[in-house]
Structure formats: structure tokens, C-alpha cells
Write a protein that holds these residues in place. Sequence first.
Motif, short mmCIF file in Angstrom:
data_model
loop_
_atom_site.label_atom_id
_atom_site.label_comp_id
_atom_site.label_asym_id
_atom_site.label_seq_id
_atom_site.Cartn_x
_atom_site.Cartn_y
_atom_site.Cartn_z
N PRO A 89 17.83 82.08 26.79
CA PRO A 89 18.57 83.17 26.15
C PRO A 89 20.02 82.78 25.87
N GLU A 90 20.66 83.52 24.98
CA GLU A 90 22.07 83.29 24.69
C GLU A 90 22.86 83.37 26.00
N GLY A 91 23.69 82.33 26.24
CA GLY A 91 24.47 82.30 27.47
C GLY A 91 23.68 81.87 28.69
N TYR A 113 22.38 74.55 22.76
CA TYR A 113 21.92 75.94 22.75
C TYR A 113 22.29 76.71 24.01
N GLY A 114 22.87 76.04 24.97
CA GLY A 114 23.26 76.70 26.22
C GLY A 114 23.62 75.66 27.25
N ARG A 217 15.49 83.32 20.08
CA ARG A 217 16.76 83.89 19.64
C ARG A 217 16.63 84.43 18.22
N THR A 219 18.38 83.99 15.73
CA THR A 219 18.73 83.01 14.70
C THR A 219 17.70 81.89 14.56
N THR A 220 16.65 81.91 15.37
CA THR A 220 15.64 80.86 15.32
C THR A 220 14.87 80.93 14.01
#
Length: 360
Positions: A89-91, A113-114, A217, A219-220
Motif C-alpha cells: 500500500p501507499e506508504g 513504490y515504498g 494502487r 495508479t496501477t
Amino acid sequence: MSRVFNFSAGPATLPEAVLEQVRDELLDWRGTGMSVMEMSHRDKPFMSIATEAEADLRKLLGVPDNYKVLFLQGGATGQFAFVPMNLMPEGGSADYLVTGSWGKKAIKEAGKYGTANTAVRPADDKFDHIPARSEWKLDPNAAYVHYTPNETIEGVEFHQPPEVGGVPLVGDFSSNFLSRPVDVAAHGVMYAGAQKNAGPAGLTMVIVRDDLIGKARPTTPSIFDYKAVADGESMLNTPPCFAWYVSGLVFKWLLDQGGLEGMAERNARKAGLLYDYIDSEPFYDNPVAPADRSHMNVTFRLAKPDLDATFLEGAKAAGMPGLKGHRSVGGMRASIYNAMPEAGVQALVDYMKEFVRTNG
């Protein structure tokens, strides 16, 4: 024309029986009047090929019903990005077990990506063993743990899935896919490029547990989204049809060889034959810890490195190309994937013995 014993790391040797069937069906697949390369992926002939290939792959690996099997493009290198896009996940963060060159590439890509944590990595990147479990630093809150079951370049292999607690385990099985039985249920995601053990280059297989699908995500890109691909039955766009077809033939060949249990026994014999000779002859050396040696990629060095070129030239002349080690590590590498016959490994050992007699 005589066939050589191809020790290339990939694209690699394919079963001769499969190549003969491809030849026989090349112009007219089962009375359709066309090659598989020409038929629509939406029509019944190719749909039957795709369905049968997936069924055979599930049978070989014992894939549970709560896993999707996806047939994609982009290779394992593409999955270095697809996995974090879909699972991190984001973050968020993920843990990586770095035991060779491909693990290094995977963690570098994931870092875009993280947070990609190095849970284990040998000191000074001495990739000749898998560090003890007590040395690993796993985060129980990681989105997943990624590992490379077989490092093609260094010849290091996990012979069992690592224990990582309740965190989803992700494995890049490209170079030992279908070489032995594996516990699919121990993994959240398994992925592999076809060109080592399963078929020609261009096809990537992903086996993913249902609960890990649908978390990509926003944006994927759709073509990278496991859910979108699964919903489209791996035909969100035109798939690598011919590679899918040939891989399906390889799956049937593997079933005829006694399945993965039969292949594991055969591969262990091939690897044992080569390692036993290397260990018995001081002219050759394999640096990998015996417990972590790959059954697929046997690396070794000559006591006289100035003879490397002579060794390779002689091997090629004897019908054994592809033995040059990866440019990043040098030395030699014999890739003895599923389709390499035991006679090929014996021929290599015989050549190595003769080379010592004339050059040792």
C-alpha cells in the motif's frame, strides 16, 4: 543435424519431444488449417489450449482452488514492479531476502513504490550461502516477504520455502519453476518466467492467492493489475499465445515424466553427479555451501583461470555450448534444467575429466 547439450541459463533447452510436436503442428493445428501463431486468442481453438494448459499446471503443482493462475508478459523483471504495485500500500513496506543478483534487482525496483527492507543479505554480498534464519530481520507489519528460491547467477537455492510467520510470502521461481514439488499454499504469490523450465521466452506465470487480489494502487495500469488480469482470464490484451501453447505442451511432457516428484528425483541425480565430480577434483571448485547448492545452475571455477577460454572453446566444439558464467561473476555455469538429459551431464563430466588430463 545433431542436437547439442545446451547448458545456457536461458532461454534454455526444451524437451525434444515438445519441439517435434511443435514442428508437426506448426502449419496446421489439429485440422484448423492454421498455426497457433495465427489464430485468434478469442476463438475456441486457442481458448481450449489456454484452458488445458492451466488445468495441467494446476495439476502439476497442486494449486489450491483459492489461487488464480495468470499468464502474462513482462518476465520476472516485470513482476519486480507488479508485486509492490499490487501488494504494497501507499506508504507501506515489504521485506526482501537478498541472496543473489536477482534479489538485488528485485529490492531495487520495489524501492520505487515504498520502503523495501533488507531482511537479510550476506556480508559484502558474498552470495555463496543463505544466511541462518537467526540473522533475518523480519517486520511482522510488512506487506509481504519476497525471496528468490533459486539464484541463477550464483547457484544458490532455497530447497524449502522460508518460514516468515503470517506475512504473505512472494517467490520469484523463474529458474527452478516446476523442477520439484513446492507447497503453493505456503506462498501468497509465486511467479516465474517460462524460459528456464516451462517453455519459450515471452510468457510469465503468476500464481496468486485470492485474498491478495484487488489491492492494487489506484495508479496501477490495468494490464499490471492482478484483479483486472484475473477478471479478464489473462486476456485483457492479446497474450503471448505461442509461448502459452508451447508451455502447455511442456506441462504435458512433465506429467508424462512422473510429474514434479519424478523431475525432482531426476534433477537431484543430475546435480549430484556434477557436484560429486567437482568436489572430488581439485582442478575445479564450487564455492556455494553444500546445503544451499542449486540443482538447476551449477557454478564452478577452474584452478587456472587463464584456461577459461580454452575450456569453453573445447566444450562448444564437443557439442556443449552455454557454459560461460555470468559476466558479473565469471567462471563457469552449467544450467541443468528439466529438459537437460542425464546423458548431457555425464558428457560434461567426461569432458571435464579429459580437460584435467590434458591441461591440469
